[in-house]
Each structure stands twice: as C-alpha cells, then as structure tokens.
Write an enzyme that holds these catalytic residues in place. Structure first.
Site, PDB file in Angstrom:
ATOM      1  N   ASN A 106       4.593   1.932   3.129  1.00 26.53           N
ATOM      2  CA  ASN A 106       4.019   0.951   2.209  1.00 26.53           C
ATOM      3  C   ASN A 106       2.954   1.680   1.396  1.00 26.53           C
ATOM      4  O   ASN A 106       1.882   1.980   1.912  1.00 26.53           O
ATOM      5  CB  ASN A 106       3.411  -0.209   3.015  1.00 26.53           C
ATOM      6  CG  ASN A 106       2.659  -1.184   2.133  1.00 26.53           C
ATOM      7  OD1 ASN A 106       2.761  -1.141   0.901  1.00 26.53           O
ATOM      8  ND2 ASN A 106       1.904  -2.071   2.755  1.00 26.53           N
ATOM      9  N   TRP A 107       3.294   1.932   0.138  1.00 27.73           N
ATOM     10  CA  TRP A 107       2.380   2.747  -0.688  1.00 27.73           C
ATOM     11  C   TRP A 107       1.203   1.931  -1.215  1.00 27.73           C
ATOM     12  O   TRP A 107       0.293   2.493  -1.816  1.00 27.73           O
ATOM     13  CB  TRP A 107       3.167   3.389  -1.842  1.00 27.73           C
ATOM     14  CG  TRP A 107       4.134   4.446  -1.391  1.00 27.73           C
ATOM     15  CD1 TRP A 107       4.219   5.012  -0.147  1.00 27.73           C
ATOM     16  CD2 TRP A 107       5.148   5.090  -2.191  1.00 27.73           C
ATOM     17  NE1 TRP A 107       5.221   5.967  -0.132  1.00 27.73           N
ATOM     18  CE2 TRP A 107       5.805   6.033  -1.373  1.00 27.73           C
ATOM     19  CE3 TRP A 107       5.566   4.975  -3.519  1.00 27.73           C
ATOM     20  CZ2 TRP A 107       6.845   6.841  -1.835  1.00 27.73           C
ATOM     21  CZ3 TRP A 107       6.607   5.766  -3.987  1.00 27.73           C
ATOM     22  CH2 TRP A 107       7.240   6.691  -3.155  1.00 27.73           C
ATOM     23  N   LYS A 108       1.255   0.617  -1.059  1.00 24.04           N
ATOM     24  CA  LYS A 108       0.161  -0.250  -1.542  1.00 24.04           C
ATOM     25  C   LYS A 108      -0.134   0.091  -3.008  1.00 24.04           C
ATOM     26  O   LYS A 108       0.777   0.417  -3.756  1.00 24.04           O
ATOM     27  CB  LYS A 108      -1.059  -0.117  -0.616  1.00 24.04           C
ATOM     28  CG  LYS A 108      -0.677  -0.331   0.854  1.00 24.04           C
ATOM     29  CD  LYS A 108      -1.852  -0.464   1.784  1.00 24.04           C
ATOM     30  CE  LYS A 108      -1.354  -0.653   3.214  1.00 24.04           C
ATOM     31  NZ  LYS A 108      -2.442  -0.887   4.171  1.00 24.04           N
ATOM     32  N   HIS A 128       2.171  -9.416   4.182  1.00 27.29           N
ATOM     33  CA  HIS A 128       1.304  -8.302   4.587  1.00 27.29           C
ATOM     34  C   HIS A 128      -0.124  -8.818   4.757  1.00 27.29           C
ATOM     35  O   HIS A 128      -0.561  -9.711   4.036  1.00 27.29           O
ATOM     36  CB  HIS A 128       1.351  -7.180   3.543  1.00 27.29           C
ATOM     37  CG  HIS A 128       0.671  -5.949   4.034  1.00 27.29           C
ATOM     38  ND1 HIS A 128      -0.698  -5.785   3.943  1.00 27.29           N
ATOM     39  CD2 HIS A 128       1.145  -4.860   4.682  1.00 27.29           C
ATOM     40  CE1 HIS A 128      -1.019  -4.637   4.505  1.00 27.29           C
ATOM     41  NE2 HIS A 128       0.071  -4.052   4.955  1.00 27.29           N
ATOM     42  N   GLU A 145      -2.863  -7.761   3.844  1.00 28.67           N
ATOM     43  CA  GLU A 145      -3.714  -7.770   2.636  1.00 28.67           C
ATOM     44  C   GLU A 145      -3.379  -8.963   1.742  1.00 28.67           C
ATOM     45  O   GLU A 145      -4.250  -9.490   1.052  1.00 28.67           O
ATOM     46  CB  GLU A 145      -3.572  -6.427   1.907  1.00 28.67           C
ATOM     47  CG  GLU A 145      -4.325  -5.337   2.668  1.00 28.67           C
ATOM     48  CD  GLU A 145      -3.626  -4.002   2.751  1.00 28.67           C
ATOM     49  OE1 GLU A 145      -2.792  -3.692   1.874  1.00 28.67           O
ATOM     50  OE2 GLU A 145      -3.902  -3.249   3.707  1.00 28.67           O
ATOM     51  N   GLU A 205       1.330  -5.841  12.669  1.00 23.14           N
ATOM     52  CA  GLU A 205       0.240  -5.005  12.167  1.00 23.14           C
ATOM     53  C   GLU A 205      -1.089  -5.672  12.501  1.00 23.14           C
ATOM     54  O   GLU A 205      -1.543  -6.559  11.765  1.00 23.14           O
ATOM     55  CB  GLU A 205       0.352  -4.850  10.646  1.00 23.14           C
ATOM     56  CG  GLU A 205       1.631  -4.183  10.189  1.00 23.14           C
ATOM     57  CD  GLU A 205       1.484  -3.584   8.794  1.00 23.14           C
ATOM     58  OE1 GLU A 205       1.653  -2.365   8.685  1.00 23.14           O
ATOM     59  OE2 GLU A 205       1.168  -4.302   7.846  1.00 23.14           O
ATOM     60  N   GLY A 228      -5.755   0.811   8.206  1.00 22.99           N
ATOM     61  CA  GLY A 228      -6.650   1.590   7.369  1.00 22.99           C
ATOM     62  C   GLY A 228      -7.979   1.931   8.033  1.00 22.99           C
ATOM     63  O   GLY A 228      -8.914   2.392   7.379  1.00 22.99           O
ATOM     64  N   SER A 262      -2.614   2.388  11.130  1.00 19.44           N
ATOM     65  CA  SER A 262      -3.071   3.753  11.410  1.00 19.44           C
ATOM     66  C   SER A 262      -2.041   4.596  12.169  1.00 19.44           C
ATOM     67  O   SER A 262      -2.402   5.390  13.034  1.00 19.44           O
ATOM     68  CB  SER A 262      -4.419   3.738  12.138  1.00 19.44           C
ATOM     69  OG  SER A 262      -5.411   3.143  11.319  1.00 19.44           O
ATOM     70  N   GLY A 297      -1.526   4.646   4.895  1.00 22.30           N
ATOM     71  CA  GLY A 297      -2.171   5.882   4.447  1.00 22.30           C
ATOM     72  C   GLY A 297      -1.342   7.137   4.669  1.00 22.30           C
ATOM     73  O   GLY A 297      -1.228   7.994   3.781  1.00 22.30           O
TER      74      GLY A 297
HETATM   75  P1  13P Z   1      -2.430   2.218   7.495  1.00 18.65           P
HETATM   76  O1  13P Z   1      -1.273   3.023   8.013  1.00 18.65           O
HETATM   77  O2  13P Z   1      -3.131   2.886   6.331  1.00 18.65           O
HETATM   78  O3  13P Z   1      -3.340   1.751   8.570  1.00 18.65           O
HETATM   79  O4  13P Z   1      -1.774   0.877   6.847  1.00 18.65           O
HETATM   80  C1  13P Z   1      -0.890   0.144   7.594  1.00 18.65           C
HETATM   81  C2  13P Z   1      -0.278  -0.871   6.734  1.00 18.65           C
HETATM   82  O5  13P Z   1      -0.924  -1.811   6.300  1.00 18.65           O
HETATM   83  C3  13P Z   1       1.134  -0.722   6.378  1.00 18.65           C
HETATM   84  O6  13P Z   1       1.637  -1.870   5.785  1.00 18.65           O
END
Ligand code: 13P
Length: 255
Positions: free
Chosen positions: A9-11, A95, A97, A167, A173, A213, A235
């Site tokens: 997931n590149w966000k 997600h 976020e 998650e 993150g 993470s 990340g």
């Molecule tokens: P991180 O791997 O940066 O913790 O993010 C996880 C995530 O939200 C994947 O959708």
C-alpha cells in the site's frame, strides 16, 4: 491451501517515475517467484500507468479506496467502474487511515465493499483496533464489529473475492509490530468468526493478511503463523530493497 499474498500500500507516496520503477522491480521478482501472490496499491493518479507496467505479470494492481456509489455527483470520488477501466482488479476498503483520519464508518465501508464486488473488483477489507481499544480489552469486540459490518449481506460466493487485512492501528507506521503471537490470536479469532455466516469452507479459504510495521526483519516470523496468510505493507513497500525480501519471505514460508 491458502497462497500467501504480499500487498504494497503505497499510500500518498512516490512520484510517477518512482512508482513505475518500483512496479517494474516488483513484477520481475513476482514473476520469478512461486508460491506467493503480489499486489500493489498506488495512488489513483498513477494507477493506470502502474497497471500498464504490471500487465502480463503476476502482480495485481488496485485502488486504495473507492466510492460507495455507482456514478453521479460525488465530487472527488472514484467509482469501481473507473478503477476497472484503468486496469485495477482489487481495492482496499476501510483502511485505518480512511476510518480514523477521514471518519469512514462501518456502514460506509460495507457499502463500498458491496459496490466494488458488484463491479467485479476483488476487495481487501481492512480492520483493526486502536491502542486505546486494545488497552481497554476491546480488541476482539472492535474487530468483530468491523468485520461483520464490512461483510454484511455477502454470499459465500462473493467471499471468494474478499481478502481481510488485520492492521492494528497502533502498529501502523510506528515501528511497533504486533508480535506473531498477538497477531496470530486475532487472526484465529477472525477466521472463527467467518464460519457462522459463510460456512467452514469460506473460513478456511479466506486469506487474512497482517499489516503494521511489517519489515524484512519480521516478515518471516509473522508469516510462519498458520493463520497469517501474508502482509499488507506500508513503509517497507516503498523501496525494492525492503519489499522484495518480504515477497521472498512469504514464498519460502512452509504452509
Ligand atoms: P506500515 O507498514 O508503514 O506500518 O503501514 C501499514 C499499512 O497501513 C498498510 O496498509
């Protein structure tokens, strides 16, 4: 029985050039690797180019979000049909976020899931508790509510197009990963929840990814847990150096 899936997931990261270069590297590795499925979730604006880059490879490309409505006056939204039109085959829904930064509710997530499935997309439904909820002993309750609301009304047949991602919000993150035991407990619980509405065969077949993470250093231990069927990576999905070893770790896990 369940092929592991590693999804990036590149966000809201990477520019056009970096996105295409990374997609090329991921496709090359995925095509050279047996026993693991791979997916990438770029920004909407690069999705078509990334999907073109991945065409003919084993890498699935998808949207990070989708509108709950089919079409019409929904400024700023992107429909399932539009996603399919530019080459997406999958989409993330719910997600953390989206839920916690933009206030998406379970009802909205559920509508998105149904809309995406009706349009022929696969769905990766994301769920997970906050630190406060975990510390209050509410992890199972929160995950159960998000899971059952998100999947409400789906048939066993539709569940073939659904992947779940657990998650924990406190692990996203932050560099704090759930331990394999902590994640495994929740994954086993979630799988157990699927059998009542959808039957044991669906519960056994549904892939449940862990996210939060995930790094090359912890990927193998997480994926060795029987109910963890892969990873949704943030990340560490942004560079080939970190993401490719996670693909390798999933592929070499004994199932
Ligand atoms: P991180 O791997 O940066 O913790 O993010 C996880 C995530 O939200 C994947 O959708």
């Amino acid at each position: 029985m369940r092929t592991p899936l590693v999804a990036g997931n590149w966000k809201m990261n990477l520019d056009r050039q970096a996105a295409v270069a990374l997609a090329q590297a991921v496709c090359a590795r995925a095509d050279a690797t047996q026993g693991v499925d791979v997916a990438l979730y770029p920004s909407f604006v690069y999705l078509e180019e990334v999907a073109r880059t991945a065409a003919g490879s084993r890498v699935a490309v998808g949207g990070q979000d989708v509108c709950d409505q089919e079409a019409g006056a929904f400024t700023g939204e992107v429909s399932s049909a539009m996603l399919r039109d530019v080459g997406a085959v999958t989409v993330l829904v719910g997600h953390s976020e989206r839920r916690h930064v933009y206030g998406e509710t379970d009802a909205l997530c559920s509508a998105k899931v149904r809309q995406a499935l009706a349009a022929g997309l696969q769905v990766c439904l994301c769920i997970g508790e906050t630190l406060e909820e975990r510390e209050a002993g509410r992890t199972e309750e929160v995950c159960r509510t998000q899971l059952l609301a998100g999947l409400e009304g789906l048939s066993a047949e539709q569940m073939r197009s659904v992947v779940l991602a657990y998650e924990p919000v406190w692990a996203i993150g932050t560099g704090k990963t759930a331990s394999p035991e902590q994640a495994g407990e929740v994954h086993a619980y979630l799988r157990g929840l699927l059998s009542a509405p959808f039957g044991q065969a669906v519960a056994d077949a549904t892939r449940i990814l862990y996210g939060g993470s995930v790094k090359p250093a912890n990927a193998a231990d997480l994926m060795a847990v029987p109910d963890i069927d892969g990873a949704l990576v943030g990340g560490a999905a942004l560079t080939a150096e970190q993401f490719l070893p996670i693909i390798d770790a999933a592929a070499s896990t004994d199932r």
